[in-house]
Design an enzyme around this catalytic site. Structure first.
Site, PDB file in Angstrom:
ATOM      1  CG  HIS A 235      37.936 -19.427 -25.533  1.00 43.77           C
ATOM      2  ND1 HIS A 235      39.257 -19.790 -25.353  1.00 43.77           N
ATOM      3  CD2 HIS A 235      37.736 -18.338 -24.761  1.00 43.77           C
ATOM      4  CE1 HIS A 235      39.831 -18.955 -24.513  1.00 43.77           C
ATOM      5  NE2 HIS A 235      38.938 -18.057 -24.119  1.00 43.77           N
ATOM      6  CB  CYS A 273      40.442 -15.291 -25.993  1.00 47.50           C
ATOM      7  SG  CYS A 273      41.201 -15.241 -24.343  1.00 47.50           S
ATOM      8  CG  HIS A 300      37.268 -13.919 -23.427  1.00 47.37           C
ATOM      9  ND1 HIS A 300      37.534 -15.234 -23.122  1.00 47.37           N
ATOM     10  CD2 HIS A 300      35.920 -13.788 -23.328  1.00 47.37           C
ATOM     11  CE1 HIS A 300      36.394 -15.874 -22.862  1.00 47.37           C
ATOM     12  NE2 HIS A 300      35.409 -15.012 -22.985  1.00 47.37           N
ATOM     13  CE1 TYR A 370      36.688 -15.882 -15.832  1.00 44.24           C
ATOM     14  CE2 TYR A 370      37.635 -17.729 -14.640  1.00 44.24           C
ATOM     15  CZ  TYR A 370      37.288 -17.126 -15.825  1.00 44.24           C
ATOM     16  OH  TYR A 370      37.547 -17.762 -17.010  1.00 44.24           O
TER      17      TYR A 370
END
Length: 393
Positions: A235, A273, A300, A370
């Site tokens: 990531h 991402c 992402h 989230y």
């Protein structure tokens, strides 16, 4: 693309049945809170996997298997090598349970960093935000990190001072908690004094040395992952630039090329991402999606929007209303998905990320970034773009 959803385990206020109702088929999760010096056991992994499958879903991606600081710092080589063995043993146990995609990061000390978890949007929702002036106020006048003032101009220091003096004790405490007390899924939680001690460990570690340490990690771990049939997906840094004097080395297209060149293997890949890479104006997301498509193991899809008056500050925007050309990115990813389908390649899991808090999300007290409703809206938007692109190409 495979539609997945981040889930923080049985204590997550967003439930597996709700995720299935949202239209996702895969779960992205980890054994949060697991002791970092011991591998995840087959029994623990199998138990979590069975829980997910009982809800009619699959455990698609592990996010994340933590990379301990002993590996990133490499100050004690014996401790580093023990930690790498633990990481590899976890990979073995995941593979034994049929899980083949692992997201991880190589950010020193901190994971994704924000100064505000509930910034009010123009439409009345709440979003994550990084405010550079507030961050400078923390670094200069709350943390009082030695040497930090050298990184700021006189105007930036004065703006940070005014920001700090304008906060009351509650606001200062909230800023500290947001930055270092632990975000969703975080394995470390620090006090100010503890945090300063961890920063000291990096005083002799610059970008080149961190890259050396990362190279060693890749050389040891990627061959194991390839043997096991596991795809590793790093990531990017979030935000994608140095913070607090710490080097960050997965921030740009050049950095991504460097990662892939260290060990050329189908097991060595990227988490693409769009929100993290998209914070930097010099990252061309569409070009990056095209160039790195064969090496993207996980996606992402989120959008960030830089402030007009200070591009170092940004907010998590609606998925189709940020600086990211989401339609262009999805076009490249759909092309890659079709190429893989024609050649028997691996699946391409994606998830919406860092959605806004909307409607009953606040009552649920969901993990910041989230929520259910906000990400449901984002998933619907992204699914619509994906379908439209597939119809056009």
């Amino acid at each position: 693309m495979e539609h997945t959803w981040r889930w923080f385990g049985p204590n997550d206020p967003v439930t597996l049945p709700e995720i299935r109702q949202a239209g996702a088929t895969g779960i992205v999760t980890a054994l949060h809170g697991h002791a970092p010096d011991a591998p995840w056991s087959v029994e623990e992994i199998a138990e979590r996997k069975a829980l997910i499958e009982a809800a009619g879903l699959s455990w698609s991606v592990v996010e994340s298997v933590p990379v301990p600081e002993t590996i990133k710092q490499a100050l004690d080589l014996e401790a580093r090598d023990r930690a790498i063995k633990v990481f590899c043993k976890t990979l073995e146990h995941l593979a034994a349970c049929g899980i083949d995609t692992v997201c991880y990061n190589f950010m020193p000390i901190l994971d994704w960093t924000r100064t505000e978890l509930e910034w009010p949007t123009a439409t009345g929702g709440r979003a994550l935000r990084f405010d550079q002036t507030a961050f400078a106020a923390f670094e200069l006048f709350i943390l009082e990190r030695p040497g930090a003032q050298a990184l700021y101009s006189e105007a930036e220091i004065e703006a940070a001072r005014q920001c700090f003096e304008g906060m009351d004790d509650t606001e200062r405490a909230r800023l500290v908690d947001t930055l270092i007390a632990g975000l969703p899924g975080a394995d470390q939680h620090y006090t100010l004094s503890q945090f300063l001690e961890h920063l000291k460990a990096y005083e002799a570690i610059d970008e080149n040395r961190l890259r050396d340490n990362y190279r060693h990690f890749l050389q040891q771990v990627v061959p194991v992952a390839e043997r096991l049939g596991i795809r590793l997906a790093v990531h990017p840094d979030d935000p994608p630039r140095p913070l607090l004097g710490l080097p960050r080395i997965v921030s740009t297209a050049e950095d991504a090329r460097w990662v892939l060149e260290q060990v050329r293997s189908p097991a060595n890949g990227l988490t693409f991402c769009t929100g993290s890479y998209g914070v930097r104006e010099d990252n061309d997301l569409v070009a990056m999606a095209r160039e790195f498509a064969p090496h993207i193991h996980f996606i992402h899809l989120r959008a960030t929007r830089r402030d007009a008056h200070d591009p170092s500050s940004f907010i998590e925007a609606e998925h189709l209303d940020g600086d990211v050309d989401m339609v262009g990115v999805i076009r490249e990813l759909v092309s890659e998905e079709r190429r893989r389908a024609e050649n028997g390649g691996a699946r391409l899991p994606m998830r919406p990320d860092h959605g806004h808090q909307l409607c009953d999300d606040r009552a649920r007290q969901t993990n910041p970034g989230y929520p259910l409703i906000g990400r449901l809206k984002g998933l619907a938007e992204l699914r619509g773009v994906e379908r439209a692109v597939k119809a056009l190409i």
